[in-house]
Design a protein around this motif. Structure first.
Motif, PDB file in Angstrom:
ATOM      1  N   ARG A 111       0.805  -1.221   0.000  1.00 33.91           N
ATOM      2  CA  ARG A 111       0.000   0.000   0.000  1.00 33.91           C
ATOM      3  C   ARG A 111       0.839   1.273   0.000  1.00 33.91           C
ATOM      4  NH1 ARG A 111      -3.331  -3.769   2.680  1.00 33.91           N
ATOM      5  NH2 ARG A 111      -5.340  -3.926   1.594  1.00 33.91           N
ATOM      6  N   SER A 112       2.062   1.220   0.501  1.00 26.75           N
ATOM      7  CA  SER A 112       2.880   2.434   0.473  1.00 26.75           C
ATOM      8  C   SER A 112       3.311   2.790  -0.941  1.00 26.75           C
ATOM      9  CB  SER A 112       4.104   2.277   1.381  1.00 26.75           C
ATOM     10  OG  SER A 112       5.070   1.411   0.806  1.00 26.75           O
ATOM     11  N   GLN A 113       3.415   1.814  -1.830  1.00 25.96           N
ATOM     12  CA  GLN A 113       3.754   2.066  -3.230  1.00 25.96           C
ATOM     13  C   GLN A 113       2.507   2.266  -4.088  1.00 25.96           C
ATOM     14  OE1 GLN A 113       6.613   2.672  -4.668  1.00 25.96           O
ATOM     15  NE2 GLN A 113       8.219   1.231  -4.122  1.00 25.96           N
ATOM     16  N   GLY A 114       1.318   2.031  -3.518  1.00 28.33           N
ATOM     17  CA  GLY A 114       0.098   2.130  -4.314  1.00 28.33           C
ATOM     18  C   GLY A 114      -0.153   3.492  -4.906  1.00 28.33           C
ATOM     19  N   TYR A 115       0.367   4.533  -4.262  1.00 26.96           N
ATOM     20  CA  TYR A 115       0.091   5.898  -4.714  1.00 26.96           C
ATOM     21  C   TYR A 115       0.619   6.206  -6.110  1.00 26.96           C
ATOM     22  CZ  TYR A 115       4.924   7.438  -4.058  1.00 26.96           C
ATOM     23  OH  TYR A 115       6.285   7.609  -4.174  1.00 26.96           O
ATOM     24  N   GLY A 116       1.522   5.370  -6.620  1.00 27.96           N
ATOM     25  CA  GLY A 116       2.012   5.584  -7.982  1.00 27.96           C
ATOM     26  C   GLY A 116       0.952   5.322  -9.029  1.00 27.96           C
ATOM     27  N   LEU A 117      -0.105   4.602  -8.628  1.00 27.50           N
ATOM     28  CA  LEU A 117      -1.238   4.314  -9.512  1.00 27.50           C
ATOM     29  C   LEU A 117      -2.411   5.205  -9.124  1.00 27.50           C
ATOM     30  CD1 LEU A 117      -0.861   0.471  -9.394  1.00 27.50           C
ATOM     31  CD2 LEU A 117      -0.769   1.824 -11.504  1.00 27.50           C
ATOM     32  N   ILE A 123      -6.357   6.455  -2.042  1.00 29.82           N
ATOM     33  CA  ILE A 123      -5.498   6.795  -0.915  1.00 29.82           C
ATOM     34  C   ILE A 123      -6.256   6.716   0.395  1.00 29.82           C
ATOM     35  CG2 ILE A 123      -5.888   9.294  -0.842  1.00 29.82           C
ATOM     36  CD1 ILE A 123      -2.462   7.518  -0.720  1.00 29.82           C
ATOM     37  N   GLN A 124      -7.583   6.782   0.332  1.00 26.62           N
ATOM     38  CA  GLN A 124      -8.398   6.690   1.548  1.00 26.62           C
ATOM     39  C   GLN A 124      -8.551   5.241   2.000  1.00 26.62           C
ATOM     40  OE1 GLN A 124     -10.027   9.033   3.421  1.00 26.62           O
ATOM     41  NE2 GLN A 124      -9.766  10.899   2.220  1.00 26.62           N
ATOM     42  N   SER A 125      -8.948   4.377   1.086  1.00 32.41           N
ATOM     43  CA  SER A 125      -9.256   2.989   1.463  1.00 32.41           C
ATOM     44  C   SER A 125      -8.065   2.061   1.379  1.00 32.41           C
ATOM     45  CB  SER A 125     -10.371   2.445   0.552  1.00 32.41           C
ATOM     46  OG  SER A 125      -9.884   2.270  -0.780  1.00 32.41           O
ATOM     47  N   GLY A 126      -7.033   2.450   0.614  1.00 32.41           N
ATOM     48  CA  GLY A 126      -5.888   1.567   0.429  1.00 32.41           C
ATOM     49  C   GLY A 126      -6.159   0.416  -0.503  1.00 32.41           C
ATOM     50  N   GLU A 127      -7.139   0.570  -1.393  1.00 29.45           N
ATOM     51  CA  GLU A 127      -7.492  -0.477  -2.360  1.00 29.45           C
ATOM     52  C   GLU A 127      -7.598   0.137  -3.754  1.00 29.45           C
ATOM     53  OE1 GLU A 127      -7.564  -3.526  -1.474  1.00 29.45           O
ATOM     54  OE2 GLU A 127      -7.660  -3.334   0.714  1.00 29.45           O
ATOM     55  N   TYR A 128      -7.554  -0.716  -4.778  1.00 24.41           N
ATOM     56  CA  TYR A 128      -7.774  -0.229  -6.139  1.00 24.41           C
ATOM     57  C   TYR A 128      -9.236   0.157  -6.312  1.00 24.41           C
ATOM     58  CZ  TYR A 128      -3.381  -2.741  -7.059  1.00 24.41           C
ATOM     59  OH  TYR A 128      -2.092  -3.206  -7.032  1.00 24.41           O
ATOM     60  N   GLU A 129      -9.484   1.233  -7.021  1.00 21.37           N
ATOM     61  CA  GLU A 129     -10.851   1.585  -7.402  1.00 21.37           C
ATOM     62  C   GLU A 129     -11.048   1.108  -8.837  1.00 21.37           C
ATOM     63  OE1 GLU A 129     -13.102   5.509  -8.509  1.00 21.37           O
ATOM     64  OE2 GLU A 129     -12.836   5.446  -6.323  1.00 21.37           O
ATOM     65  N   GLU A 130     -11.712  -0.015  -8.983  1.00 21.80           N
ATOM     66  CA  GLU A 130     -11.786  -0.667 -10.291  1.00 21.80           C
ATOM     67  C   GLU A 130     -12.497   0.195 -11.326  1.00 21.80           C
ATOM     68  OE1 GLU A 130     -12.912  -4.696 -10.479  1.00 21.80           O
ATOM     69  OE2 GLU A 130     -11.526  -5.349  -8.903  1.00 21.80           O
ATOM     70  N   GLY A 131     -13.448   1.010 -10.893  1.00 21.08           N
ATOM     71  CA  GLY A 131     -14.129   1.870 -11.853  1.00 21.08           C
ATOM     72  C   GLY A 131     -13.165   2.835 -12.517  1.00 21.08           C
ATOM     73  N   LEU A 132     -12.289   3.458 -11.725  1.00 22.10           N
ATOM     74  CA  LEU A 132     -11.315   4.384 -12.299  1.00 22.10           C
ATOM     75  C   LEU A 132     -10.260   3.629 -13.091  1.00 22.10           C
ATOM     76  CD1 LEU A 132     -10.472   7.279 -12.656  1.00 22.10           C
ATOM     77  CD2 LEU A 132      -9.263   7.170 -10.463  1.00 22.10           C
ATOM     78  N   CYS A 133      -9.919   2.420 -12.664  1.00 23.92           N
ATOM     79  CA  CYS A 133      -9.000   1.594 -13.465  1.00 23.92           C
ATOM     80  C   CYS A 133      -9.521   1.469 -14.897  1.00 23.92           C
ATOM     81  CB  CYS A 133      -8.871   0.192 -12.867  1.00 23.92           C
ATOM     82  SG  CYS A 133      -7.823   0.035 -11.418  1.00 23.92           S
ATOM     83  N   ARG A 134     -10.789   1.136 -15.001  1.00 26.12           N
ATOM     84  CA  ARG A 134     -11.359   0.908 -16.333  1.00 26.12           C
ATOM     85  C   ARG A 134     -11.511   2.213 -17.105  1.00 26.12           C
ATOM     86  NH1 ARG A 134     -12.182  -4.289 -16.342  1.00 26.12           N
ATOM     87  NH2 ARG A 134     -12.738  -5.389 -14.410  1.00 26.12           N
ATOM     88  N   GLU A 135     -11.828   3.300 -16.418  1.00 21.92           N
ATOM     89  CA  GLU A 135     -11.898   4.600 -17.102  1.00 21.92           C
ATOM     90  C   GLU A 135     -10.542   5.001 -17.645  1.00 21.92           C
ATOM     91  OE1 GLU A 135     -14.144   7.805 -15.096  1.00 21.92           O
ATOM     92  OE2 GLU A 135     -14.745   6.256 -13.656  1.00 21.92           O
ATOM     93  N   TYR A 145      -1.001  -5.715  -0.195  1.00 19.25           N
ATOM     94  CA  TYR A 145      -0.715  -6.189   1.162  1.00 19.25           C
ATOM     95  C   TYR A 145      -0.258  -5.016   2.022  1.00 19.25           C
ATOM     96  CZ  TYR A 145      -0.390 -10.980  -0.737  1.00 19.25           C
ATOM     97  OH  TYR A 145      -0.638 -12.184  -1.340  1.00 19.25           O
ATOM     98  N   PRO A 146      -0.475  -5.093   3.351  1.00 20.02           N
ATOM     99  CA  PRO A 146       0.242  -4.186   4.248  1.00 20.02           C
ATOM    100  C   PRO A 146       1.742  -4.412   4.086  1.00 20.02           C
ATOM    101  CG  PRO A 146      -1.513  -5.347   5.408  1.00 20.02           C
ATOM    102  CD  PRO A 146      -1.376  -6.011   4.071  1.00 20.02           C
ATOM    103  N   SER A 147       2.520  -3.382   4.275  1.00 21.38           N
ATOM    104  CA  SER A 147       3.960  -3.495   4.007  1.00 21.38           C
ATOM    105  C   SER A 147       4.655  -4.519   4.879  1.00 21.38           C
ATOM    106  CB  SER A 147       4.623  -2.128   4.177  1.00 21.38           C
ATOM    107  OG  SER A 147       4.207  -1.244   3.159  1.00 21.38           O
ATOM    108  N   HIS A 148       4.138  -4.760   6.093  1.00 22.08           N
ATOM    109  CA  HIS A 148       4.794  -5.714   6.980  1.00 22.08           C
ATOM    110  C   HIS A 148       4.268  -7.147   6.806  1.00 22.08           C
ATOM    111  CE1 HIS A 148       1.113  -4.630   9.114  1.00 22.08           C
ATOM    112  NE2 HIS A 148       1.230  -5.755   9.808  1.00 22.08           N
ATOM    113  N   ALA A 149       3.248  -7.334   5.968  1.00 27.78           N
ATOM    114  CA  ALA A 149       2.662  -8.660   5.804  1.00 27.78           C
ATOM    115  C   ALA A 149       3.628  -9.599   5.080  1.00 27.78           C
ATOM    116  CB  ALA A 149       1.357  -8.572   5.026  1.00 27.78           C
ATOM    117  N   VAL A 150       3.696 -10.829   5.522  1.00 27.60           N
ATOM    118  CA  VAL A 150       4.521 -11.836   4.858  1.00 27.60           C
ATOM    119  C   VAL A 150       3.768 -12.333   3.630  1.00 27.60           C
ATOM    120  CG1 VAL A 150       5.538 -14.131   5.066  1.00 27.60           C
ATOM    121  CG2 VAL A 150       5.684 -12.521   6.981  1.00 27.60           C
ATOM    122  N   VAL A 151       4.387 -12.167   2.447  1.00 21.59           N
ATOM    123  CA  VAL A 151       3.717 -12.562   1.198  1.00 21.59           C
ATOM    124  C   VAL A 151       4.084 -13.986   0.789  1.00 21.59           C
ATOM    125  CG1 VAL A 151       3.534 -10.192   0.382  1.00 21.59           C
ATOM    126  CG2 VAL A 151       5.531 -11.550  -0.271  1.00 21.59           C
TER     127      VAL A 151
END
Length: 510
Positions: free
Chosen positions: A174-180, A185-197, A209-215
């Motif tokens: 999520r800390s790198q998510g802001y590049g997209l 930035i509020q929910s920490g998730e992709y907004e699929e509607g804007l993705c498609r737009e 994932y949270p940055s500390h989560a083990v992937v």
């Protein structure tokens, strides 16, 4: 005893470090790689160079420390922002990746903003639609490299690419998510509607994932290539600036990280996602916190450029007696009075990011006369980077976000003169952590929290982060710099049109 391994994918090199649980550096390694500039506005790297450097660094740390790989509790990864690493279904890279300095997609940005509306994009992402970000680069792939766009299974960031090579698992943090700009930035998730737009297939974006989560754990193949133990936990990791903030002890609202690596900048910790149109807003690697950031190209990269071009004497002396050329040039600059006798430097050597967001901005020395010496050039460069920091901090103040003591990280923090200049220009106290590996330490802390070695982030910081120096701003020098700062601002305003005309002329010649 348990240890934590950190991998830092920087712009100029991969740093790898092995830490004890108390934050002590047990072993470290640095392996460099090039940045390629194949066309005007382009700046790209080969992710395979990152992976090769990471593998070498991990092997070096294991060999130099002599520890059993089974003693490594977890691995944390941080990396530069705004990459667009295209990998296919087998995890193979499809092309070099444009990095944060790359502005090749500048021509696409105005059309996207006109189509969707600047307010719509900003409301979701909290960030300007600048060509430096990841989103325009993805759109550039779709338009200019359709074969890459079609073959790509995932578009990854620098840290998630290394995590993928270690674990075989695609991830985003999520800390790198802001590049997209389709990342909320509020929910920490992709907004699929804007993705498609935007025309971005959300299926090509990795799970968050949270940055500390083990992937995942280190795969047998990665274990053979690195010397690690198969199954060693790997955390998602995060943005280098955010990990540097954590490793410098910035994990509470109001604290500020001051970055002096290849690039310059700052990150102010907040408990709410407060945006400013000229700044960068990201999630912190610490859950429930955000960072309001400013990023300038005027960091250590500009100083290395000047040392390369004007510091040949000092570099030759370094070869002879081992005294750093940077230290000698610090002394040369210190002999010049504050304000550099009216010599000003605009540190826009690769365009500029916040707060002017101008890929066609260029570097300028202003105020030359026969009395100027090499020392003036070096002092003005140090002051120009500090003015760029002040420019960003003033935008933070406009947003109503408080800025307290700054914690300095990066190679520039080793310069007592440069750090004091930044304190004097900004009027803010600056503390320098005891370890100059703050970014790696932040990545290691993520792995430590994710694996349960530390109960929480505050406990981790208390155990690992200590300070060695503090700088207080000098009131007289601060007043002097505040008198010169408006002229620094005015120079860009007056020269912007000429900078843009210069870029057009260069384009015509090429």
């Amino acid at each position: 005893m348990e240890y934590l391994l950190a991998v830092d994918i920087g712009t100029s090199a991969c740093k790898t470090a092995l830490f004890a649980a108390g934050g002590q550096v047990i072993a470290q390694a640095t392996h460099s790689y090039p940045v390629h500039y194949p066309a005007p506005g382009w700046a790209e790297q080969d992710p395979e160079d990152w992976w090769a450097a990471a593998k070498k660094g991990i092997k070096d740390c294991l060999e130099d420390s002599g520890i059993n790989p089974a003693a490594i509790a977890g691995i944390g990864i941080d990396g530069q922002s705004w990459a667009a690493v295209a990998v296919d279904a087998k995890g193979e890279t499809l092309c070099p990746t444009p990095i944060w300095m790359d502005t090749r997609a500048a021509g696409l940005c105005a059309g996207v903003e006109e189509k969707l509306g600047r307010e719509r994009v900003f409301a979701v992402s909290g960030n300007p639609f600048s060509p430096s970000y990841t989103t325009p680069k993805l759109l550039w792939y779709r338009q200019e490299r359709p074969e890459v766009w079609q073959q790509a299974r995932w578009f990854l960031q620098s840290n998630s690419f290394i995590a993928y090579r270690l674990t075989g698992k695609a991830s985003g943090d999520r800390s790198q998510g802001y590049g997209l700009h389709c990342f909320s930035i509020q929910s920490g998730e992709y907004e699929e509607g804007l993705c498609r737009e935007l025309g971005i297939d959300p299926g090509k974006l990795p799970p968050l994932y949270p940055s500390h989560a083990v992937v995942g754990g280190v795969t047998p193949q990665a274990a053979r290539e690195t010397g690690l133990l198969a199954g060693t936990p790997v955390a998602a990791g995060g943005l280098d600036a955010a990990c540097g903030s954590l490793g410098a002890g910035v994990c509470a609202p109001g604290l500020t990280q001051e970055q002096g690596g290849q690039a310059g900048g700052m990150s102010v910790c907040m408990e709410n996602p407060t945006a400013h149109p000229a700044l960068i807003l990201s999630c912190h690697v610490v859950p429930g916190q955000w960072l309001l950031q400013g990023g300038s190209v005027g960091g250590g990269g500009s100083l290395r450029w000047l040392v390369r071009e004007l510091g040949q004497l000092e570099m030759e002396q370094e070869k002879a007696d081992g005294v750093s050329a940077f230290r000698r040039l610090d002394e040369l600059a210190a002999a010049v009075p504050p304000g550099a006798d009216g010599l000003l430097f605009l540190p826009y050597l690769s365009g500029e990011r916040s707060p002017i967001w101008d890929p066609e901005a260029c570097g300028v020395y202003f105020g030359l006369d026969y009395q100027k010496t090499r020392g003036h050039f070096f002092r003005a460069l140090l002051e120009g980077a500090a003015y760029a920091l002040e420019h960003n901090l003033r935008c933070v103040q406009e947003a109503g976000v408080p800025v307290g003591t700054m914690h300095a990280v990066g190679g520039a923090a080793n310069s007592r003169l440069w750090t004091q200049i930044k304190a004097d220009v900004t009027g803010k106290p600056i503390r320098v952590p005891d370890s100059d590996m703050a970014t790696c330490l932040g990545a290691a802390i993520l792995a430590g929290v994710g694996t349960g070695l530390y109960p929480d982030f505050q406990a981790a910081v208390e155990k690992t982060v200590h300070f060695r120096r503090e700088y207080q701003p000098d009131p007289e020098r601060h007043a002097l710099y505040q008198r010169w700062f408006p002229l620094y601002r005015e120079l860009y305003s007056q020269l912007a049109g000429s900078m843009h005309r210069r870029a057009r002329l260069l384009g015509e010649e090429r």
